[in-house]
Write a protein that holds these residues in place. Structure first.
Motif, PDB file in Angstrom:
ATOM      1  N   ALA A  45      35.262  37.737  39.476  1.00 45.54           N
ATOM      2  CA  ALA A  45      33.977  37.837  40.159  1.00 45.54           C
ATOM      3  C   ALA A  45      32.891  37.203  39.308  1.00 45.54           C
ATOM      4  O   ALA A  45      32.852  37.391  38.088  1.00 45.54           O
ATOM      5  N   GLY A  46      31.999  36.472  39.974  1.00 42.73           N
ATOM      6  CA  GLY A  46      30.867  35.891  39.274  1.00 42.73           C
ATOM      7  C   GLY A  46      31.297  35.101  38.064  1.00 42.73           C
ATOM      8  O   GLY A  46      32.219  34.295  38.108  1.00 42.73           O
ATOM      9  N   ALA A  47      30.641  35.360  36.949  1.00 39.52           N
ATOM     10  CA  ALA A  47      30.955  34.650  35.709  1.00 39.52           C
ATOM     11  C   ALA A  47      31.705  35.549  34.737  1.00 39.52           C
ATOM     12  O   ALA A  47      31.545  35.443  33.524  1.00 39.52           O
ATOM     13  N   THR A  48      32.545  36.430  35.246  1.00 42.40           N
ATOM     14  CA  THR A  48      33.289  37.336  34.364  1.00 42.40           C
ATOM     15  C   THR A  48      34.173  36.567  33.387  1.00 42.40           C
ATOM     16  O   THR A  48      34.457  37.050  32.291  1.00 42.40           O
ATOM     17  N   TYR A  49      34.612  35.371  33.783  1.00 37.15           N
ATOM     18  CA  TYR A  49      35.488  34.592  32.905  1.00 37.15           C
ATOM     19  C   TYR A  49      34.753  34.044  31.690  1.00 37.15           C
ATOM     20  O   TYR A  49      35.373  33.538  30.765  1.00 37.15           O
ATOM     21  N   SER A  89      35.802  34.566  43.208  1.00 36.98           N
ATOM     22  CA  SER A  89      35.072  35.073  44.360  1.00 36.98           C
ATOM     23  C   SER A  89      33.942  35.963  43.847  1.00 36.98           C
ATOM     24  O   SER A  89      33.459  35.771  42.740  1.00 36.98           O
ATOM     25  N   ASN A  90      33.549  36.948  44.645  1.00 38.87           N
ATOM     26  CA  ASN A  90      32.548  37.919  44.207  1.00 38.87           C
ATOM     27  C   ASN A  90      33.136  39.317  44.280  1.00 38.87           C
ATOM     28  O   ASN A  90      34.216  39.524  44.848  1.00 38.87           O
ATOM     29  N   THR A  91      32.430  40.277  43.691  1.00 38.79           N
ATOM     30  CA  THR A  91      32.981  41.632  43.588  1.00 38.79           C
ATOM     31  C   THR A  91      33.341  42.209  44.948  1.00 38.79           C
ATOM     32  O   THR A  91      34.447  42.743  45.130  1.00 38.79           O
ATOM     33  N   ALA A  92      32.437  42.103  45.926  1.00 39.49           N
ATOM     34  CA  ALA A  92      32.699  42.692  47.235  1.00 39.49           C
ATOM     35  C   ALA A  92      33.946  42.089  47.887  1.00 39.49           C
ATOM     36  O   ALA A  92      34.809  42.810  48.406  1.00 39.49           O
ATOM     37  N   SER A 130      27.020  36.666  28.425  1.00 36.65           N
ATOM     38  CA  SER A 130      28.034  35.611  28.405  1.00 36.65           C
ATOM     39  C   SER A 130      27.641  34.408  29.254  1.00 36.65           C
ATOM     40  O   SER A 130      28.127  33.299  29.043  1.00 36.65           O
ATOM     41  N   VAL A 131      26.720  34.606  30.211  1.00 37.61           N
ATOM     42  CA  VAL A 131      26.259  33.490  31.049  1.00 37.61           C
ATOM     43  C   VAL A 131      25.460  32.494  30.213  1.00 37.61           C
ATOM     44  O   VAL A 131      25.267  31.339  30.616  1.00 37.61           O
ATOM     45  N   SER A 132      25.023  32.912  29.036  1.00 40.16           N
ATOM     46  CA  SER A 132      24.246  32.004  28.185  1.00 40.16           C
ATOM     47  C   SER A 132      25.066  30.819  27.698  1.00 40.16           C
ATOM     48  O   SER A 132      24.532  29.902  27.065  1.00 40.16           O
TER      49      SER A 132
END
Length: 312
Positions: A98-102, A128-131, A247-249
């Motif tokens: 989800a999102g930028a979890t990676y 994908s996203n969480t939902a 982490s998105v930084s």
């Protein structure tokens, strides 16, 4: 035709003698001879020419020998493969992100270590996203998913905390607060905030609203971002400011930068990541993957102050 018929036939073909073949197979000679006769009856002709001192293959026997060997070899391969799967050493896992979890450093390290330890397990990533990923889990479309938490846990879904990321501010470089090393959230009360739609990422949305309210203001909501990685270029383009997991930084775009929040440690907004999976998943490979989870969420938490001066 049974596997033992093939084993006995191959033993006789190799030994060229019924008594020696029986000893090799661990049975008496009369039962072995009976099994060969049953096989010959099923195949429609003799497999051996019986001579006084030994036996030789007939044309039918010569044709059947490589077939029998291939069947037994395939059965042995299948047995080994099934044993590997039952031990969790082979198979496949469909993993959602989800999102930028990676971007959270321990997640790619976890996957890298798992692939090194279990190279025969195929990993199939899905973004994908969480939902959407929670729905996919419930419908058995993915086996596990890294999602942003907290969330309302659907029945039968288990979640395992992976990391508790601190959040940081994303500002355009022309913003008045760019001169600060750390920025108080209250200083952004007049700015428009770029957020993900709540329906696709309720955790990040709610954490951002709560952090702003704790700082004494209700954030002005501006343009929504379609995904978390879109927030950075949208800030650079002047759409507003935002609050994202540290982490998105790793995403850099000219004209923007990341700043740590000026707040006590116990008031720092966090963006937890959890691994979610079905309680009844039944996959030994996934069990082994879960067992390799990094020891403690605190081990991977970044120090917010490390973001000071992260400008592009």
């Amino acid at each position: 035709m049974e596997l033992r018929h093939l084993q006995y036939f191959i033993a006789v073909a190799q030994e060229r003698h019924f008594t020696r073949a029986a000893a090799r197979a661990g049975i008496q000679q009369p039962p072995l001879s009976l099994q060969i006769r049953q096989l010959e009856a099923e195949l429609g002709g003799p497999l051996f020419v019986r001579l006084p001192r030994d036996v030789v293959l007939t044309e039918l026997g010569e044709a059947f020998l490589p077939e029998a060997r291939q069947i037994l070899e395939r059965v042995a391969r299948t047995k080994r493969r099934m044993q590997q799967i039952s031990r969790g050493e082979a198979g496949h896992i469909r993993i959602g992100f989800a999102g930028a979890t990676y971007f959270e450093p321990r997640i790619p390290a976890w996957i890298r270590d798992y692939r090194a330890g279990y190279p025969d397990v195929q990993l199939h990533p899905q973004q994908s996203n969480t939902a959407s990923l929670l729905t996919a889990l419930a419908e058995d479309a993915v086996d596990a998913a890294f999602i942003r938490t907290p969330f309302e846990v659907p029945e039968g879904i288990v979640s395992l905390l992976v990391a508790d990321e601190p959040m940081v501010l994303v500002l355009p470089l022309g913003h008045p607060m760019c001169v600060r090393e750390r920025v108080p959230l209250a200083a952004l009360a007049q700015d428009e905030f770029i957020l993900l739609p709540r329906e696709i990422s309720p955790a990040l949305y709610d954490r951002t609203i709560a952090a702003c309210e704790a700082a004494g203001f209700r954030p002005k909501l501006g343009q929504e971002a379609p995904q978390i990685t879109s927030i950075v270029p949208m800030v650079a383009a002047g759409f507003g400011v935002s609050l994202v997991p540290v982490s998105v930084s790793q995403i850099r775009t000219p004209g923007m930068g990341f700043w740590p929040i000026d707040a006590p440690a116990d008031e720092m907004p966090l963006a937890p990541i959890s691994l979610a999976y079905r309680a009844d998943h039944g996959s030994a490979a996934l069990d082994r993957f879960i067992a390799m989870k990094p020891a403690s969420p605190a081990d991977a938490d970044g120090e917010p102050g490390a973001m000071a001066g992260a400008r592009t």
